[in-house]
Motif scaffolding. Structure first.
Motif, mmCIF file in Angstrom:
data_model
loop_
_atom_site.group_PDB
_atom_site.id
_atom_site.type_symbol
_atom_site.label_atom_id
_atom_site.label_comp_id
_atom_site.label_asym_id
_atom_site.label_seq_id
_atom_site.Cartn_x
_atom_site.Cartn_y
_atom_site.Cartn_z
ATOM 1 N N SER A 1 -7.618 0.060 -2.744
ATOM 2 C CA SER A 1 -7.413 0.360 -3.810
ATOM 3 C C SER A 1 -6.439 1.780 -4.831
ATOM 4 O O SER A 1 -7.519 2.112 -5.390
ATOM 5 N N TRP A 2 -6.017 2.302 -3.600
ATOM 6 C CA TRP A 2 -5.084 4.161 -3.276
ATOM 7 C C TRP A 2 -4.113 3.466 -4.543
ATOM 8 O O TRP A 2 -3.897 1.978 -4.469
ATOM 9 N N PRO A 3 -3.861 4.266 -5.726
ATOM 10 C CA PRO A 3 -3.481 4.669 -6.595
ATOM 11 C C PRO A 3 -1.854 4.387 -6.070
ATOM 12 O O PRO A 3 -0.645 3.852 -6.522
ATOM 13 N N THR A 4 -1.680 5.288 -5.146
ATOM 14 C CA THR A 4 -0.219 4.696 -4.063
ATOM 15 C C THR A 4 -0.525 4.916 -2.682
ATOM 16 O O THR A 4 -1.362 5.013 -2.292
ATOM 17 N N LEU A 5 0.716 4.542 -2.487
ATOM 18 C CA LEU A 5 0.513 4.188 -0.595
ATOM 19 C C LEU A 5 -0.321 4.980 -0.034
ATOM 20 O O LEU A 5 -0.091 5.860 0.559
ATOM 21 N N TYR A 6 0.886 6.738 -0.075
ATOM 22 C CA TYR A 6 0.984 7.808 0.553
ATOM 23 C C TYR A 6 -1.172 7.808 0.488
ATOM 24 O O TYR A 6 -0.901 8.537 1.745
ATOM 25 N N GLU A 7 -2.030 8.012 0.066
ATOM 26 C CA GLU A 7 -3.359 7.938 -0.333
ATOM 27 C C GLU A 7 -4.013 6.961 1.009
ATOM 28 O O GLU A 7 -4.866 8.045 1.459
ATOM 29 N N GLY A 8 -2.994 5.915 0.778
ATOM 30 C CA GLY A 8 -4.115 5.068 1.812
ATOM 31 C C GLY A 8 -3.258 4.915 3.468
ATOM 32 O O GLY A 8 -3.707 4.732 4.250
ATOM 33 N N LEU A 9 -1.941 5.773 3.443
ATOM 34 C CA LEU A 9 -0.960 5.548 4.325
ATOM 35 C C LEU A 9 -2.413 5.432 5.855
ATOM 36 O O LEU A 9 -1.716 4.947 7.154
ATOM 37 N N SER A 10 -3.243 6.640 5.728
ATOM 38 C CA SER A 10 -3.679 6.814 7.302
ATOM 39 C C SER A 10 -4.806 5.745 7.338
ATOM 40 O O SER A 10 -5.679 5.705 8.490
ATOM 41 N N SER A 11 -5.619 5.073 6.354
ATOM 42 C CA SER A 11 -6.212 4.133 6.629
ATOM 43 C C SER A 11 -5.736 2.791 6.860
ATOM 44 O O SER A 11 -6.070 1.497 7.007
ATOM 45 N N LEU A 12 -3.858 2.332 6.351
ATOM 46 C CA LEU A 12 -3.718 0.931 6.742
ATOM 47 C C LEU A 12 -3.762 0.647 8.325
ATOM 48 O O LEU A 12 -3.655 1.441 8.952
ATOM 49 N N PRO A 13 -4.131 -0.290 8.521
ATOM 50 C CA PRO A 13 -3.937 -1.891 10.070
ATOM 51 C C PRO A 13 -2.906 -0.698 10.802
ATOM 52 O O PRO A 13 -1.870 -0.257 10.008
ATOM 53 N N PRO A 14 -3.206 -0.872 11.939
ATOM 54 C CA PRO A 14 -2.245 -0.117 12.858
ATOM 55 C C PRO A 14 -0.953 -0.724 12.687
ATOM 56 O O PRO A 14 -0.259 0.122 12.723
ATOM 57 N N TYR B 1 10.666 -1.531 -2.796
ATOM 58 C CA TYR B 1 9.010 -1.345 -2.576
ATOM 59 C C TYR B 1 8.668 -0.559 -2.761
ATOM 60 O O TYR B 1 7.073 -0.449 -3.333
ATOM 61 N N PHE B 2 9.429 0.891 -3.102
ATOM 62 C CA PHE B 2 8.505 2.200 -4.029
ATOM 63 C C PHE B 2 7.881 1.099 -5.320
ATOM 64 O O PHE B 2 7.062 1.659 -5.420
ATOM 65 N N THR B 3 8.581 0.122 -6.269
ATOM 66 C CA THR B 3 7.910 -0.349 -7.603
ATOM 67 C C THR B 3 6.693 -1.222 -6.704
ATOM 68 O O THR B 3 5.815 -0.780 -7.798
ATOM 69 N N ALA B 4 6.625 -1.820 -5.793
ATOM 70 C CA ALA B 4 5.722 -2.670 -5.669
ATOM 71 C C ALA B 4 4.401 -2.497 -4.464
ATOM 72 O O ALA B 4 3.472 -3.250 -4.702
ATOM 73 N N MET B 5 4.817 -1.461 -3.700
ATOM 74 C CA MET B 5 4.077 -1.222 -2.493
ATOM 75 C C MET B 5 3.885 0.464 -2.423
ATOM 76 O O MET B 5 2.357 1.235 -2.860
ATOM 77 N N ALA B 6 4.268 0.969 -3.061
ATOM 78 C CA ALA B 6 4.453 2.393 -3.122
ATOM 79 C C ALA B 6 3.485 3.590 -3.792
ATOM 80 O O ALA B 6 2.850 4.183 -3.786
ATOM 81 N N ASN B 7 4.003 3.260 -5.746
ATOM 82 C CA ASN B 7 3.930 4.093 -5.990
ATOM 83 C C ASN B 7 4.498 3.989 -7.444
ATOM 84 O O ASN B 7 3.433 3.914 -8.726
ATOM 85 N N GLY B 8 4.944 2.754 -8.015
ATOM 86 C CA GLY B 8 5.823 2.214 -9.052
ATOM 87 C C GLY B 8 6.323 2.883 -9.830
ATOM 88 O O GLY B 8 6.616 1.979 -10.521
ATOM 89 N N ASN B 9 7.117 3.309 -9.727
ATOM 90 C CA ASN B 9 7.608 5.066 -10.444
ATOM 91 C C ASN B 9 8.600 5.718 -9.812
ATOM 92 O O ASN B 9 9.799 6.216 -10.685
#
Length: 368
Positions: free
Chosen positions: A145-158, A320-328
């Motif tokens: 539920s992170w607002p962007t992928l970058y906040e969750g990068l360290s928590s993504l599956p290996p 990819y940026f649109t759908a996954m990373a940040n949306g803008n």
């Protein structure tokens, strides 16, 4: 729009016959299964087997080598014939690798892109429509539920992290040797801010190349933690420091360096933000600059590519940026990036093109 000669040739006039255009339309319609069938031909080693078999292989031989059922192999072979990754000898019923199959198997960029799209993007693409309408990475909720992928990068599956960093590093790493020469041989850089430095890979390259430079990585606090762990005890790490900052916060200013700052490095960084956000980041970077400071912006600007497949990959990466990373954000062209630089009160002093996998470095100074 100013396109490179190869792109102008490809994108400004119709070159397909009606039959070729119809086939491409169907190829697009069946794109998801084209991708998955081709990925499995690589994953299960079938393309490897065909490459290594001088006379090709029969379907039965492929079944024996893979342990797959005749049904599974038949489905994949027939699909791959129509996709164009394999060929068949109708006299012997032996299958061989096509030129397209060879590139699918052996081209490093293609292999990186396959892993990136399967592990990071594939399920998120389903929400591209919502993302384009809402300006948010709606496909990211597949992971969290992170607002962007970058906040969750360290928590993504290996495996997802592995494919994301593999994609990110593949495109930047090929440009590092030339970039180091531009920064340290053409300019006498002794102090450098690495903005969005991730794991510290570029910072380690810098301290390894120049034994005087001091590098400060500016990134999210959680990324700084990952960076410190990654660079620990490596040569030159004592000259690498971190500064935790949320670069999307308009009140988060770049630290001012006593004695002035020589360089600000932004590699594959500004494409992670909207144009409005880029202007804000550059304005805050300007506050830490003197007339001697230069910003080095390294980006794969899609309109400057020498070869059309590179532009194709880059414009797809925008989604990819649109759908996954940040949306803008997106992979920008030169016109867009130059507009942001001018609005921030800066100007382009020099552009270095065709570094590594199609990067350009924009050398930016305070506007005269």
């Amino acid at each position: 729009m100013n396109l490179s000669p190869a792109l102008k040739k490809k994108y400004t006039e119709e070159r397909l016959s009606a039959r070729e255009a119809q086939r491409l339309a169907e190829f697009i319609a069946w794109g998801p299964v084209v991708f998955q069938a081709s990925r499995l031909m690589v994953k299960w080693g079938i393309l490897d087997m065909l490459r290594d078999a001088d006379e090709g292989l029969t379907r039965q031989e492929i079944c024996e080598k893979t342990g797959l059922s005749d049904y599974a192999v038949k489905c994949l072979l027939e699909a791959s014939l129509c996709i164009g990754t394999i060929l068949v000898n109708t006299d012997t019923d032996r299958y061989t690798l096509s030129k397209t199959g060879w590139f699918l198997l052996n081209d490093p960029a293609t292999r990186v892109n396959i892993d990136f799209n399967h592990d990071v993007n594939y399920e998120g693409w389903f929400h591209l429509e919502e993302a384009l309408k809402n300006g948010k990475p709606e496909g990211l909720r597949h992971f969290g539920s992170w607002p962007t992928l970058y906040e969750g990068l360290s928590s993504l599956p290996p495996q997802v992290q592995k494919s994301w960093f593999g994609f990110d590093h593949f495109y930047s790493d090929s440009s590092f040797p030339e970039a180091l020469k531009i920064i340290f041989d053409e300019h006498n850089v002794k102090s450098l801010y690495d903005v969005g430095g991730n794991t510290g890979k570029w910072a380690l390259q810098c301290v390894g190349y120049n034994d005087e430079v001091e590098v400060t990585i500016l990134d999210l606090p959680q990324q700084i933690g990952m960076m410190k762990e990654n660079v620990k005890d490596k040569p030159g790490s004592e000259r690498i420091s971190g500064y935790g900052i949320n670069l999307l916060d308009p009140q988060a200013f770049f630290p001012k360096r006593e004695g002035g700052l020589d360089a600000i490095w932004m590699s594959q960084f500004l494409d992670c933000f909207s144009m409005e956000e880029i202007v804000g980041i550059l304005k805050r970077a300007k506050e830490a600059m003197t007339e001697h400071t230069r910003i080095y912006i390294m980006e794969t600007l899609w309109d400057r590519q020498r070869f059309e497949p590179a532009a194709f990959c880059l414009t797809m990466t925008s989604l990819y940026f649109t759908a996954m990373a940040n949306g803008n954000s997106k992979m920008y062209n030169t016109e867009d990036m130059e507009a942001c630089i001018r609005e921030a009160g800066l100007e382009i002093e020099q552009i270095h093109d065709h570094l590594g996998q199609g990067h350009s470095i924009l050398v930016v100074k305070i506007e005269d």
